[in-house]
Structures are given as C-alpha cells and as structure tokens.
Design a protein around this motif. Structure first.
Motif, PDB file in Angstrom:
ATOM      1  N   LEU A  43       0.781  -1.161   0.026  1.00 28.75           N
ATOM      2  CA  LEU A  43       0.005  -0.028  -0.006  1.00 28.75           C
ATOM      3  C   LEU A  43       0.882   1.340   0.028  1.00 28.75           C
ATOM      4  O   LEU A  43       0.512   2.298  -0.714  1.00 28.75           O
ATOM      5  N   GLN A  47       0.341   4.146  -2.754  1.00 28.66           N
ATOM      6  CA  GLN A  47       0.053   5.466  -2.499  1.00 28.66           C
ATOM      7  C   GLN A  47       1.169   6.249  -2.996  1.00 28.66           C
ATOM      8  O   GLN A  47       0.691   7.506  -3.351  1.00 28.66           O
ATOM      9  N   ASN A  52      -4.614   3.105  -7.047  1.00 35.32           N
ATOM     10  CA  ASN A  52      -5.832   2.471  -5.850  1.00 35.32           C
ATOM     11  C   ASN A  52      -5.796   1.024  -6.321  1.00 35.32           C
ATOM     12  O   ASN A  52      -6.152   0.450  -7.372  1.00 35.32           O
ATOM     13  N   MET A  70      -7.731  -0.316  -1.178  1.00 35.66           N
ATOM     14  CA  MET A  70      -7.805   1.601  -0.874  1.00 35.66           C
ATOM     15  C   MET A  70      -9.201   1.855  -1.586  1.00 35.66           C
ATOM     16  O   MET A  70      -9.931   1.343  -2.316  1.00 35.66           O
ATOM     17  N   THR A  73     -10.785   1.810  -5.309  1.00 37.95           N
ATOM     18  CA  THR A  73     -10.418   0.830  -6.246  1.00 37.95           C
ATOM     19  C   THR A  73     -11.649   0.089  -6.882  1.00 37.95           C
ATOM     20  O   THR A  73     -12.560  -0.268  -6.387  1.00 37.95           O
TER      21      THR A  73
END
Length: 155
Positions: A43, A47, A52, A70, A73
């Motif tokens: 993640l 990020q 996503n 996320m 998504t």
C-alpha cells in the motif's frame, strides 16, 4: 520398428519432464502479523504512485490471511487480488509466468484451475521456501507486480 518409435517417444517425454525447473518446497505459512507487514509495504508503494489497489495475502495453501483495499479501487480488483495471491502460492511461481506461457502459445496453461495470467501475484519466500502469496490488482499488471514486490522488499 514401431516399438523403437514408442520407446524413443517415451524417452523424450521422460527427459523433458526431468528437465523441468524444480519448484521450491512449501515452508511454514505466513502469519497475520507478517501478512499485514507485507500489505503495508504494498500500500505504501501504491500510495506513493497514486494507484488505488486491492491487496491480498494468502498462506502457503492459498487460504486468505489478510486483505485490504484502497478507497476507489475498481470492484473487480477485489477478487482478482485474491486470485493472483492464490495462484502465486499454490503454483509456487509469479503469475507473470502464466501470461508469458500463454503468449508463447504454450500448453493448455489457461485451462489449469486457479490460473491468473496477469502480473501482480508473487510467492512469499522465506529461506527458499514458499510461505504464501501476495496478490495486487487495480492498475496495470506491471504496476500491480511492482507493488507486490515492494511489499516483499524485492524491488
């Protein structure tokens, strides 16, 4: 003459089978703490890039240990992430190899159960043994794989 041909064909098949790559053994399954750490790395990479995704971590038998997605998504990515993780763990290889085999016109790879022929599924290796798999879905296959490898610390 026919016996010689059959014997030659069997010898060729046997030689081909023994020349195949040896897949790594299974090790002790990844636990929840390890799975969360891998997902956090995935993640963080996503990020950083504004991607996503959904991330799934399974044990060495393909059973779900941890899942996270996320916000925003795409819906399809939930099942795809889990499928990629399972394929990587149970077949003991990155899912990229299935895509490459199909693209080369290899044997009936696409008909194997649980095959996900898209990059983004990577086996979790500890001491040369498969302890699980991580699957990422939400962007391109190459980007999914980049994030999966980041979660494993192999980028």
């Amino acid at each position: 003459m026919r016996t010689i041909l059959v014997a030659a064909a069997l010898a060729a098949l046997t030689a081909g089978a023994s020349a195949q790559d040896k897949r790594p053994d299974y090790g002790t399954a990844v636990n929840a703490a390890g799975a969360k750490k891998i997902a956090a790395g995935v993640l963080a990479e996503c990020q950083k890039n504004g991607w996503n995704v959904a991330v799934a971590v399974v044990d060495n038998h393909g059973f779900l240990v941890y899942f996270e997605r996320m916000d925003n998504t795409q819906t399809a990515s939930m099942d795809i992430a889990v499928g990629k993780a399972r394929a990587a763990a149970t077949y003991r290889r990155p899912t990229r190899v299935f895509m490459e085999a199909i693209n080369k016109g290899g044997p009936a790879t696409a008909t194997l159960p649980g095959v996900f022929a898209s990059p983004g599924g990577v086996p979790i290796m500890v001491d040369g043994k498969v302890t699980g798999g991580v699957g990422v879905s939400g962007v391109t296959g190459d980007q999914d794989e980049q994030c999966a490898k980041a979660g494993l610390g192999t980028t």
